[in-house]
Scaffold this motif. Structure first.
Motif, PDB file in Angstrom:
ATOM      1  N   ALA A 213       1.375  -1.118   0.062  1.00  0.00           N
ATOM      2  CA  ALA A 213       0.622  -0.103   0.399  1.00  0.00           C
ATOM      3  C   ALA A 213       1.112   1.409  -0.108  1.00  0.00           C
ATOM      4  O   ALA A 213       0.686   2.330  -0.399  1.00  0.00           O
ATOM      5  CB  ALA A 213      -1.306   0.012   1.476  1.00  0.00           C
ATOM      6  N   LEU A 214       2.579   1.146   0.561  1.00  0.00           N
ATOM      7  CA  LEU A 214       2.723   2.057   0.011  1.00  0.00           C
ATOM      8  C   LEU A 214       3.685   2.474  -0.526  1.00  0.00           C
ATOM      9  O   LEU A 214       3.652   3.662  -1.302  1.00  0.00           O
ATOM     10  CB  LEU A 214       4.184   2.216   1.837  1.00  0.00           C
ATOM     11  CG  LEU A 214       3.123   2.578   3.368  1.00  0.00           C
ATOM     12  CD1 LEU A 214       4.707   2.233   4.228  1.00  0.00           C
ATOM     13  CD2 LEU A 214       2.910   4.127   3.430  1.00  0.00           C
ATOM     14  N   SER A 215       3.620   1.179  -1.207  1.00  0.00           N
ATOM     15  CA  SER A 215       4.514   1.386  -2.159  1.00  0.00           C
ATOM     16  C   SER A 215       3.681   2.229  -3.507  1.00  0.00           C
ATOM     17  O   SER A 215       3.854   2.803  -4.671  1.00  0.00           O
ATOM     18  CB  SER A 215       4.651  -0.038  -3.345  1.00  0.00           C
ATOM     19  OG  SER A 215       3.959  -0.993  -3.145  1.00  0.00           O
ATOM     20  N   LYS A 216       2.075   2.181  -3.418  1.00  0.00           N
ATOM     21  CA  LYS A 216       1.105   2.522  -4.668  1.00  0.00           C
ATOM     22  C   LYS A 216       0.741   4.304  -4.062  1.00  0.00           C
ATOM     23  O   LYS A 216      -0.522   4.714  -4.463  1.00  0.00           O
ATOM     24  CB  LYS A 216      -0.063   1.876  -4.510  1.00  0.00           C
ATOM     25  CG  LYS A 216       0.389   0.463  -4.584  1.00  0.00           C
ATOM     26  CD  LYS A 216       0.433   0.649  -6.339  1.00  0.00           C
ATOM     27  CE  LYS A 216       0.857  -0.796  -7.251  1.00  0.00           C
ATOM     28  NZ  LYS A 216       1.191  -0.463  -8.359  1.00  0.00           N
ATOM     29  N   GLY A 217       1.145   4.225  -3.127  1.00  0.00           N
ATOM     30  CA  GLY A 217       1.267   6.207  -2.372  1.00  0.00           C
ATOM     31  C   GLY A 217      -0.368   6.028  -1.324  1.00  0.00           C
ATOM     32  O   GLY A 217      -0.783   6.822  -2.150  1.00  0.00           O
ATOM     33  N   LEU A 218      -0.722   4.406  -0.764  1.00  0.00           N
ATOM     34  CA  LEU A 218      -2.126   5.221  -0.282  1.00  0.00           C
ATOM     35  C   LEU A 218      -2.358   6.062   0.517  1.00  0.00           C
ATOM     36  O   LEU A 218      -3.531   6.683   0.507  1.00  0.00           O
ATOM     37  CB  LEU A 218      -2.306   3.622  -0.405  1.00  0.00           C
ATOM     38  CG  LEU A 218      -4.255   3.124   0.475  1.00  0.00           C
ATOM     39  CD1 LEU A 218      -4.463   3.478  -0.478  1.00  0.00           C
ATOM     40  CD2 LEU A 218      -3.777   2.055   1.546  1.00  0.00           C
ATOM     41  N   MET A 219      -0.810   6.711   1.415  1.00  0.00           N
ATOM     42  CA  MET A 219      -1.597   7.193   2.403  1.00  0.00           C
ATOM     43  C   MET A 219      -2.034   8.311   2.294  1.00  0.00           C
ATOM     44  O   MET A 219      -2.649   9.319   2.719  1.00  0.00           O
ATOM     45  CB  MET A 219       0.166   6.998   4.042  1.00  0.00           C
ATOM     46  CG  MET A 219      -0.090   7.903   4.405  1.00  0.00           C
ATOM     47  SD  MET A 219      -1.597   7.713   5.619  1.00  0.00           S
ATOM     48  CE  MET A 219      -0.933   6.351   6.449  1.00  0.00           C
ATOM     49  N   PRO A 220      -0.857   9.442   1.284  1.00  0.00           N
ATOM     50  CA  PRO A 220      -1.496  10.963   0.704  1.00  0.00           C
ATOM     51  C   PRO A 220      -3.052  10.325   0.275  1.00  0.00           C
ATOM     52  O   PRO A 220      -3.434  11.324   0.287  1.00  0.00           O
ATOM     53  CB  PRO A 220      -0.801  11.187  -0.536  1.00  0.00           C
ATOM     54  CG  PRO A 220       0.071   9.747  -0.685  1.00  0.00           C
ATOM     55  CD  PRO A 220       0.819   8.964   0.637  1.00  0.00           C
ATOM     56  N   THR A 221      -3.408   9.474  -0.518  1.00  0.00           N
ATOM     57  CA  THR A 221      -4.796   8.832  -1.223  1.00  0.00           C
ATOM     58  C   THR A 221      -5.217   9.747  -0.321  1.00  0.00           C
ATOM     59  O   THR A 221      -6.818   9.717   0.119  1.00  0.00           O
ATOM     60  CB  THR A 221      -4.971   7.922  -2.106  1.00  0.00           C
ATOM     61  OG1 THR A 221      -3.490   7.915  -2.942  1.00  0.00           O
ATOM     62  CG2 THR A 221      -6.082   7.893  -2.878  1.00  0.00           C
ATOM     63  N   LEU A 222      -5.171   8.552   1.128  1.00  0.00           N
ATOM     64  CA  LEU A 222      -6.112   8.546   1.875  1.00  0.00           C
ATOM     65  C   LEU A 222      -6.546   9.803   2.724  1.00  0.00           C
ATOM     66  O   LEU A 222      -7.787   9.607   3.031  1.00  0.00           O
ATOM     67  CB  LEU A 222      -5.767   7.230   3.551  1.00  0.00           C
ATOM     68  CG  LEU A 222      -5.403   5.834   2.491  1.00  0.00           C
ATOM     69  CD1 LEU A 222      -5.319   4.719   3.506  1.00  0.00           C
ATOM     70  CD2 LEU A 222      -7.497   5.101   2.275  1.00  0.00           C
ATOM     71  N   LEU A 223      -5.446  10.363   3.035  1.00  0.00           N
ATOM     72  CA  LEU A 223      -5.345  12.067   3.734  1.00  0.00           C
ATOM     73  C   LEU A 223      -6.357  12.995   2.851  1.00  0.00           C
ATOM     74  O   LEU A 223      -7.068  14.017   3.504  1.00  0.00           O
ATOM     75  CB  LEU A 223      -4.349  11.800   3.971  1.00  0.00           C
ATOM     76  CG  LEU A 223      -3.182  11.089   4.947  1.00  0.00           C
ATOM     77  CD1 LEU A 223      -1.840  12.208   5.136  1.00  0.00           C
ATOM     78  CD2 LEU A 223      -4.025  11.116   6.365  1.00  0.00           C
TER      79      LEU A 223
END
Length: 465
Positions: A213-223
């Motif tokens: 998930a981090l490799s796919k940039g999920l954290m900025p997507t969620l925020l």
């Protein structure tokens, strides 16, 4: 004289002659004297089944193999005994040709063997696997012809199946998580929330899922989805996904702090729906307690302190408790070293936390005096308020985070140990000397008693005014 006439009785009613019983149908004595329908064993001594090579096989009405045809060399196969995977392995080895085994060995040596290529055959033999089901359900959820209710039901089934970490990792390898991420911004809130639920389940306590998930940039997507959410109903599932990605995952927590997520959580905890406040402040308190650097990130957010103190002014007991935990853990969390604890204490003191805490204490005391308190009130809130005030005032030591395993519990003369009792040295400070004895019962409650040469500080609720 009267004439007497005798009337004869009426003739008997006419009835049709009954049909003659049909003659018993002849039968072939194929079962050595047993009649059809007879349940007795008769003279049968043994029952033998035909060999598998004598079985005719049809596929959609088309004859594939004629069991009555003369046997050939290819029909001399090892029979399948049982239905387990070991039985299937024995059967496949016994019926494999030498040239096929050699070809497979060469394929493995060249690194070209893909076990997933044979998955469909196993699904036919053993039944449909979870991965096949998840693929079908995801395809159904992505189909525009599927109604919203059907999409939600399909995603919920995928979420249920991914509760197994193996299934979650299989879904990631198959590329299913990429498709789920694309549904986070669906116009239908129900579909977006169901997609967030799948992501949460795949990442929770799953290092492989978190790394992907981090490799796919999920954290900025969620925020970004949280910040731009127009409906409050979208936010709780997104916060759950952020929690699954950040907790027990230093890389995820670091990504959250680098994206100013600490301040966003604090602001969400200050206002909005109660569900959102609870989730945001709970995650913030856990990060402050467990994650190194979280306390520093909290101090570095310009509006974080005021937002947490504003949360103390709400009437929801859980929100109050989580806000107090944020303050307490920033000064005594397991992931906070001593220098950070001192810096946090000074920061809260400069942020006028004492005034907000005393206001909360006055409200709680007023409820007790007027009889408005009920069973829903959290009994730990007054104790936390008193402890935090004593920490900020320097009346209680901040202590050091644990660096070694706790000492074993003391043993009674009879040989039995006292459960949950340990001694920890306290920091030598003004009015404090000796040891603190922490006693933990079944419910996990904790209390502390300090032996001191000086009188213990007064932190009772009545002394706050």
């Amino acid at each position: 004289p009267l004439a007497v006439r005798t009337i004869p009785p009426p003739p008997p009613a006419m009835s049709r002659p009954s049909a003659p019983a049909p003659a018993e149908a002849p039968y072939d004595v194929w079962n050595d004297g047993m009649r059809p329908g007879d349940t007795s064993t008769g003279n049968v001594k043994e029952v033998r089944e035909w060999d598998n090579s004598k079985t005719s096989i049809y596929n959609q009405g088309k004859l594939v193999r004629d069991g009555t045809a003369p046997a050939t060399a290819e029909d001399a196969q090892v029979a399948l005994e049982g239905n387990s995977l070991n039985d299937l392995l024995k059967w496949s080895i016994g019926n494999a040709k030498e040239e096929d085994i050699a070809s497979l060995r060469d394929c493995v040596a060249r690194g070209e063997y893909d076990p997933r290529a044979y998955r469909e055959f196993l699904d036919v033999i053993l039944g449909e696997g979870d991965l096949v089901t998840m693929k079908k359900k995801l395809k159904e959820a992505l189909d525009d012809a599927t109604p919203p209710e059907g999409k939600v039901a399909a995603l919920e089934e995928v979420e249920y199946l991914t509760e197994s970490i193996d299934n979650a990792n299989d879904l990631i390898k198959a590329g299913g998580l990429d498709a789920v991420m694309g549904m986070l911004n669906d116009t239908d809130v129900r579909i977006a929330n169901a997609a967030a639920g799948v992501l949460t389940t795949c990442m929770q306590n799953n290092p492989k899922g978190q790394k992907f998930a981090l490799s796919k940039g999920l954290m900025p997507t969620l925020l970004l989805a949280i910040r731009d959410a127009r409906e409050q109903a979208r936010v709780p599932p997104l916060l759950s996904a952020v929690s699954a990605l950040a907790r027990t995952n230093p890389a995820g927590a670091s990504a959250l702090m680098n994206l100013n997520g600490i301040e966003l959580l604090a602001l969400l905890g200050a206002a909005g729906e109660v569900r959102v406040q609870r989730k945001a402040l709970f995650l913030l308190s856990v990060l402050a307690a467990e994650t190194p650097g979280a306390a520093a990130g909290l101090r570095g957010a310009p509006r974080a302190a005021q937002a947490v103190l504003d949360a103390l002014g709400t009437e929801d007991h859980d929100v109050q408790a989580h806000a107090l935990a944020c303050i307490l853990h920033s000064m005594q969390g397991l992931g906070v070293d001593y220098a950070e604890r001192v810096a946090s204490r000074e920061w809260w003191a400069a942020s006028d936390a004492e005034r907000a805490l005393k206001d909360l204490a006055v409200r709680l005391q007023s409820k007790l005096q007027t009889g408005e308190a009920d069973d829903s009130d959290d009994p730990t809130v007054p104790l936390q308020v008193a402890k935090i005030l004593a920490l900020i005032a320097g009346e209680l030591p901040l202590g050091e985070p644990p660096v070694a395993a706790a000492a074993p519990p003391p043993v009674l003369p009879g040989g039995s140990a006292l459960p949950g009792i340990s001694e920890q040295p306290l920091e030598q400070g003004a009015g404090n000397a000796g040891v603190a004895v922490a006693v933990g019962g079944d419910a996990g409650a904790e209390s502390a008693a300090t032996t001191s040469a000086a009188p213990a500080p007064q932190v009772a609720m009545l002394s706050l005014t």
